[in-house]
Design a protein around this motif. Structure first.
Motif, PDB file in Angstrom:
ATOM      1  N   PHE A  51     -18.816 -27.969 -41.207  1.00  0.00           N
ATOM      2  CA  PHE A  51     -20.251 -28.213 -41.337  1.00  0.00           C
ATOM      3  C   PHE A  51     -20.565 -29.693 -41.112  1.00  0.00           C
ATOM      4  CE2 PHE A  51     -24.163 -29.019 -43.789  1.00  0.00           C
ATOM      5  CZ  PHE A  51     -24.996 -28.097 -43.178  1.00  0.00           C
ATOM      6  N   LYS A  52     -19.743 -30.564 -41.637  1.00  0.00           N
ATOM      7  CA  LYS A  52     -19.956 -31.998 -41.447  1.00  0.00           C
ATOM      8  C   LYS A  52     -19.854 -32.377 -39.976  1.00  0.00           C
ATOM      9  CE  LYS A  52     -18.421 -33.312 -46.098  1.00  0.00           C
ATOM     10  NZ  LYS A  52     -17.378 -33.963 -46.903  1.00  0.00           N
ATOM     11  N   GLU A  53     -18.904 -31.766 -39.264  1.00  0.00           N
ATOM     12  CA  GLU A  53     -18.771 -32.035 -37.830  1.00  0.00           C
ATOM     13  C   GLU A  53     -20.013 -31.560 -37.085  1.00  0.00           C
ATOM     14  OE1 GLU A  53     -15.799 -31.036 -34.057  1.00  0.00           O
ATOM     15  OE2 GLU A  53     -15.600 -29.930 -35.933  1.00  0.00           O
ATOM     16  N   TYR A  54     -20.533 -30.407 -37.486  1.00  0.00           N
ATOM     17  CA  TYR A  54     -21.752 -29.874 -36.864  1.00  0.00           C
ATOM     18  C   TYR A  54     -22.917 -30.834 -37.058  1.00  0.00           C
ATOM     19  CZ  TYR A  54     -25.905 -26.976 -36.210  1.00  0.00           C
ATOM     20  OH  TYR A  54     -27.123 -26.506 -35.812  1.00  0.00           O
ATOM     21  N   ASP A  56     -22.867 -34.051 -37.697  1.00  0.00           N
ATOM     22  CA  ASP A  56     -22.629 -35.297 -36.960  1.00  0.00           C
ATOM     23  C   ASP A  56     -23.011 -35.138 -35.490  1.00  0.00           C
ATOM     24  OD1 ASP A  56     -21.730 -36.526 -39.227  1.00  0.00           O
ATOM     25  OD2 ASP A  56     -19.600 -36.282 -38.779  1.00  0.00           O
ATOM     26  N   THR A  57     -22.668 -33.984 -34.929  1.00  0.00           N
ATOM     27  CA  THR A  57     -22.966 -33.746 -33.508  1.00  0.00           C
ATOM     28  C   THR A  57     -24.456 -33.523 -33.288  1.00  0.00           C
ATOM     29  OG1 THR A  57     -20.776 -32.778 -33.156  1.00  0.00           O
ATOM     30  CG2 THR A  57     -22.483 -32.269 -31.527  1.00  0.00           C
ATOM     31  N   MET A  58     -25.084 -32.682 -34.120  1.00  0.00           N
ATOM     32  CA  MET A  58     -26.498 -32.368 -33.943  1.00  0.00           C
ATOM     33  C   MET A  58     -27.381 -33.603 -34.136  1.00  0.00           C
ATOM     34  SD  MET A  58     -26.614 -29.336 -32.903  1.00  0.00           S
ATOM     35  CE  MET A  58     -24.977 -29.598 -32.177  1.00  0.00           C
ATOM     36  N   ALA A  59     -26.924 -34.547 -34.941  1.00  0.00           N
ATOM     37  CA  ALA A  59     -27.693 -35.775 -35.176  1.00  0.00           C
ATOM     38  C   ALA A  59     -27.813 -36.603 -33.902  1.00  0.00           C
ATOM     39  CB  ALA A  59     -27.045 -36.601 -36.275  1.00  0.00           C
ATOM     40  N   ARG A  60     -26.977 -36.320 -32.922  1.00  0.00           N
ATOM     41  CA  ARG A  60     -26.984 -37.094 -31.685  1.00  0.00           C
ATOM     42  C   ARG A  60     -27.924 -36.490 -30.629  1.00  0.00           C
ATOM     43  NH1 ARG A  60     -20.590 -38.117 -30.760  1.00  0.00           N
ATOM     44  NH2 ARG A  60     -21.354 -39.608 -29.217  1.00  0.00           N
ATOM     45  N   PHE A  61     -28.509 -35.341 -30.935  1.00  0.00           N
ATOM     46  CA  PHE A  61     -29.477 -34.742 -30.027  1.00  0.00           C
ATOM     47  C   PHE A  61     -30.883 -35.163 -30.417  1.00  0.00           C
ATOM     48  CE2 PHE A  61     -25.975 -31.777 -29.309  1.00  0.00           C
ATOM     49  CZ  PHE A  61     -26.017 -31.657 -27.925  1.00  0.00           C
ATOM     50  N   TRP A  62     -31.693 -35.470 -29.412  1.00  0.00           N
ATOM     51  CA  TRP A  62     -33.074 -35.856 -29.649  1.00  0.00           C
ATOM     52  C   TRP A  62     -33.882 -34.639 -30.051  1.00  0.00           C
ATOM     53  CZ3 TRP A  62     -35.371 -40.481 -30.026  1.00  0.00           C
ATOM     54  CH2 TRP A  62     -36.746 -40.527 -30.018  1.00  0.00           C
ATOM     55  N   LEU A 146     -18.774 -27.862 -28.169  1.00  0.00           N
ATOM     56  CA  LEU A 146     -19.639 -28.357 -29.238  1.00  0.00           C
ATOM     57  C   LEU A 146     -19.470 -27.499 -30.481  1.00  0.00           C
ATOM     58  CD1 LEU A 146     -22.993 -28.983 -27.324  1.00  0.00           C
ATOM     59  CD2 LEU A 146     -21.293 -30.688 -28.004  1.00  0.00           C
ATOM     60  N   PRO A 147     -19.464 -28.119 -31.646  1.00  0.00           N
ATOM     61  CA  PRO A 147     -19.411 -27.315 -32.880  1.00  0.00           C
ATOM     62  C   PRO A 147     -20.702 -26.534 -33.051  1.00  0.00           C
ATOM     63  CG  PRO A 147     -19.832 -29.614 -33.410  1.00  0.00           C
ATOM     64  CD  PRO A 147     -19.531 -29.559 -31.933  1.00  0.00           C
ATOM     65  N   SER A 148     -20.627 -25.384 -33.694  1.00  0.00           N
ATOM     66  CA  SER A 148     -21.816 -24.563 -33.885  1.00  0.00           C
ATOM     67  C   SER A 148     -21.748 -23.849 -35.224  1.00  0.00           C
ATOM     68  CB  SER A 148     -21.952 -23.535 -32.755  1.00  0.00           C
ATOM     69  OG  SER A 148     -20.858 -22.630 -32.774  1.00  0.00           O
ATOM     70  N   ILE A 149     -22.901 -23.400 -35.685  1.00  0.00           N
ATOM     71  CA  ILE A 149     -22.973 -22.597 -36.905  1.00  0.00           C
ATOM     72  C   ILE A 149     -23.530 -21.242 -36.506  1.00  0.00           C
ATOM     73  CG2 ILE A 149     -24.101 -22.322 -39.149  1.00  0.00           C
ATOM     74  CD1 ILE A 149     -24.052 -25.273 -39.496  1.00  0.00           C
ATOM     75  N   ASP A 150     -22.719 -20.220 -36.667  1.00  0.00           N
ATOM     76  CA  ASP A 150     -23.111 -18.874 -36.282  1.00  0.00           C
ATOM     77  C   ASP A 150     -23.874 -18.211 -37.421  1.00  0.00           C
ATOM     78  OD1 ASP A 150     -23.361 -16.370 -35.194  1.00  0.00           O
ATOM     79  OD2 ASP A 150     -21.303 -15.751 -35.668  1.00  0.00           O
TER      80      ASP A 150
END
Length: 289
Positions: A51-54, A56-62, A146-150
């Motif tokens: 979840f933390k990786e998700y 971190d990645t999503m925070a980089r999308f506008w 990319l990490p994802s949450i299903d």
């Protein structure tokens, strides 16, 4: 025809031998236990490395404006995650050769001096302008996954329950429409007397979504209900979904969904009264249909 029997839904919640048990009191006890369970599961999931990786990645999308979302949808229907050339490189992905860029508008700010028409004095003002920039959808890229949450539920075996939920909505004068909700991974929404459900989703996902939106309808369109925060509203709706689906033996992914809305398990526990009231209204009515 499948019917909900509270005695079965509440299995494991019976009282002591000889005690005159009220099914509704059992239902309240079940709701309390399930809310506590959901709070603990959500807290544990939020602390997970995945979840933390998700996050971190999503925070980089506008987070694009509504108008830019429309521009993206018109140019590339089905787009889910879009970013510029450099951002994709930073995320370890490369733009596929021959990919056509999606044009959106990006703001830029310019300070200028202007004369005040009343005082004739010059003052510095900041003006906002827009110019077109290129972005690309994740489907136009290759590279690091990319990490994802299903949070999607598969399967179509709960059509009878979907029909019962639609009948429930009829008793409440809530109109339900199934339609293609397009971009942004939107599964459904409610508007106070009207619910929209994504027609592309599996039936079992539509069941989960409809329960979620029914909870919004029951709670959040009264004068009192409008006072709740966005976070509180999502806790009410998804916790209701969790308990109703658990009681009926259905799959849910409420823990993952709620992890995106709250980092405090106490917030979930504080909502017990509202959640329990929603659950009672839904399960009692489903039993009668």
């Amino acid at each position: 025809q499948r019917r909900l029997h509270p005695s079965r839904a509440l299995e494991g919640h019976e009282g002591k031998e000889g005690e005159n048990m009220n099914p509704l009191s059992n239902l309240e006890k079940m709701a309390e236990e399930y809310v506590r369970q959901l709070a603990e599961e959500t807290d544990a999931y939020r602390k997970s490395a995945a979840f933390k990786e998700y996050l971190d990645t999503m925070a980089r999308f506008w987070q694009y404006s509504y108008h830019n979302q429309l521009l993206i949808h018109v140019q590339k229907q089905g787009a889910t995650r879009v970013a510029g050339f450099r951002k994709w490189n930073d995320l370890g992905r490369k733009i596929k050769a021959g990919s056509k860029a999606i044009k959106i508008l990006a703001p830029y700010y310019k300070k200028t001096k202007e004369k005040d028409m009343l005082t004739c004095e010059e003052k510095e003002v900041t003006r906002t302008y827009f110019w077109p920039v290129n972005v690309f959808d994740v489907s136009q890229t290759d590279g690091k996954e990319l990490p994802s949450i299903d949070i999607e539920i598969q399967g179509d075996d709960h059509k009878p329950l979907l029909d019962k939920l639609l009948a429930f909505c009829d008793t409440r004068n809530i109109a339900v429409e199934f339609k293609d909700l397009g971009i942004n991974g939107l599964y459904g929404y409610s508007q106070g007397g009207k619910i929209a459900i994504d027609s592309k989703q599996a039936v079992n996902m539509q069941v989960n979504t409809l329960i979620h939106e029914i909870a919004h309808e029951l709670t959040h369109y009264s004068e009192e209900g409008r006072k709740f925060s966005k976070q509180e509203k999502e806790i009410h709706a998804e916790a209701t979904t969790y308990i109703v689906t658990k009681a009926l033996g259905l799959e849910n992914k409420s823990t993952r969904y709620l992890a995106l809305y709250t980092g405090d398990k106490d917030k979930i526990l504080e909502s017990l009264e509202v959640i329990s009231k929603n659950v009672k209204q839904i399960l009692e009515k489903l039993e009668a249909i």
